[in-house]
Design an enzyme around this catalytic site. Structure first.
Site, short mmCIF file in Angstrom:
data_model
loop_
_atom_site.label_atom_id
_atom_site.label_comp_id
_atom_site.label_asym_id
_atom_site.label_seq_id
_atom_site.Cartn_x
_atom_site.Cartn_y
_atom_site.Cartn_z
CD GLU A 94 47.77 56.79 19.20
OE1 GLU A 94 48.20 57.90 18.39
OE2 GLU A 94 46.38 56.53 19.10
NE ARG A 130 43.73 46.12 26.01
CZ ARG A 130 42.54 45.90 26.81
NH1 ARG A 130 42.47 45.66 27.76
NH2 ARG A 130 41.68 46.80 26.00
CB CYS A 154 25.52 49.38 47.78
SG CYS A 154 23.68 49.04 48.20
CE1 TYR A 168 42.49 52.17 28.50
CE2 TYR A 168 43.43 49.87 27.86
CZ TYR A 168 43.19 51.20 27.49
OH TYR A 168 43.92 51.64 26.36
#
Ligand code: LLP
Length: 421
Positions: free
Chosen positions: A274, A277, A346, A375
């Site tokens: 599975e 990446r 910020c 990702y």
């Protein structure tokens, strides 16, 4: 255009006939760019991991669930996992059949389970509570169980999903209880699965994990499949020639282990892996623009439009991504400097790269963050009411197509409900 740093993408012919500067001019900055050929090559490489005949690859869609990426995975005959109804929804939209989707749920509501049941998608649960919940709402159904075989691995403690200190999986000590609950609700255990964690570069832990889940499988006599999970790592330090994971030798070792297992188990069971990446990370580059260069204290800051709302990995896990650099003008950079590359959010922690040595950077340079196909966009947000970037795909013939529009200001306020005057 000057290429100040471009070794990695040059070696891959990543942009083909397109220039990163033109892409940003046309589609705006920041911009996620994917290369279809690299993506398909990776998919094919993983599909060839094992000689084992009943071998399936579930692309882990959480790494990148853009519709076009899912459509390519479907064309490459992959199956997919899903972590949420939202992923199931996109996968069905991309053309996957319910049988090709595996919902690996974690702490979900009855409604979420019912969504998967209605669609005909197999559900994996990872606690006795959730097994009970499924039994109550769908007596007599098929189910899979995610176990925690005790072996974990990953690039950061936050992404180790097996072993101690993780919320995932059923402890093998609870197998007698699992059997009781299965019986109580007449549930049919069709598969077991695990995922040791994300990003291993040496095969040893994965192999240990596989041995552990195969041991667990022996407690259940008539499984249809075992899912060994993902986690295959990619080299993020390409500019330093980091070595790749040796997928061939991993495959060989797995084949040998499975051959032995099948003899003992008495059935040529389906085996799944599975990866997310490994399949998609290297097919993506994030382009951004430098808007400011300044010294603060001892640091030299390069201020870009790549805040952590666009790429969260460096801030969340201290992750390293290689950086390349392009310039529109002919102005040369004669020296290199150590810089901290930051975004436009910020927060002081809004850092993409610290202490990075790069050719002297100027305003309007285009910066490219490598290996951001996984990702990246999926973890982006509208924090600070910023717009999530567009995504484009460089097709195999070199043509560039838009696969996701940049947010606009309307998108930011679309869900707000005004209090009125
Ligand atoms: N299967 C399951 C059940 C998983 O939980 C995961 C990842 C995968 C497959 C795919 O793992 P991969 O092959 O992509 O390593 N956001 C983090 C990674 C989190 C992964 C969580 N689970 C990062 O950017 O590094």
């Amino acid at each position: 255009m000057q290429k100040l740093v471009s070794k990695v993408t040059d070696s891959l012919n990543f942009y083909m006939d397109n220039s990163p500067i033109d892409l940003v001019e046309k589609y705006g900055s920041p911009l996620y760019v994917y290369n279809e050929k690299i993506l398909r090559d990776r998919m094919r490489e993983v599909k060839n991991l094992l000689d084992y005949p009943k071998f399936y690859v579930n692309y882990s869609a959480k790494a990148n669930s853009n519709l076009a990426i899912l459509q390519i995975a479907k064309q490459e005959n992959m199956h997919v996992d899903a972590m949420s109804p939202g992923e199931i929804y996109s996968e069905l939209m991309a053309g996957f059949s319910p049988e090709e989707i595996f919902y690996i749920s974690n702490n979900v509501s009855k409604e979420e389970m019912l969504y998967a049941i209605e669609k005909g998608v197999t559900i994996s649960v990872d606690s006795i509570s959730q097994l009970e919940q499924l039994g109550k709402i769908n007596k007599g159904s098929n189910v899979a169980i995610r176990f925690n075989g005790g072996i974990g691995a990953g690039h950061h403690e936050k992404v180790i999903t097996c072993g101690e200190n993780t919320k995932f999986g059923v402890n093998p000590e609870d197998i007698p209880l699992v059997k009781e609950v299965l019986k109580k609700y007449d549930l049919n255990l069709v598969g077991i699965n695990q995922h040791i964690g994300s990003l291993f570069m040496e095969p040893d832990k994965y192999i240990l994990g596989v041995r552990a889940i195969l041991e667990i499988a022996k407690n259940f006599k008539d499984l249809d499949f075992i899912d060994l999970g993902g986690g295959f790592g990619i080299p993020y330090h390409k500019l330093e020639d980091e070595k790749r994971l040796d997928l061939k030798s991993l495959g060989k070792e797995l084949d040998a282990i499975l051959k032995e297992f099948v003899l003992e188990y008495g059935k040529e069971i389906k085996i799944k892996v599975e990866p997310g990446r490994y399949i998609v990370a290297e097919s993506g580059v994030l382009l951004g623009t430098v808007h400011a260069v300044k010294n603060n204290g001892k640091e030299k800051y390069v201020g870009t439009d790549i805040g952590f709302n666009v790429l969260a990995r460096p801030v969340m896990y201290d992750s390293h991504h290689d950086i390349e650099l392009y310039r529109k003008s002919d102005e040369k950079s004669k020296i290199e400097e150590e810089v901290t590359v930051v975004g436009n959010i910020c927060e002081t922690g809004d850092i993409i790269a610290k202490g990075r040595v790069l050719p002297k950077i100027k305003e309007e340079d285009i910066i490219a963050i490598l290996d951001t196909g996984a990702y990246g966009q999926v973890m982006s947000s509208n924090y600070n009411n910023r717009l999530r970037p567009a995504e484009v795909l460089i097709r195999e013939n070199g043509e560039v197509v838009l696969i996701r529009e940049r947010d606009n200001l309307e998108d930011i306020v679309r869900k707000f409900i005004s209090l009125g005057e």
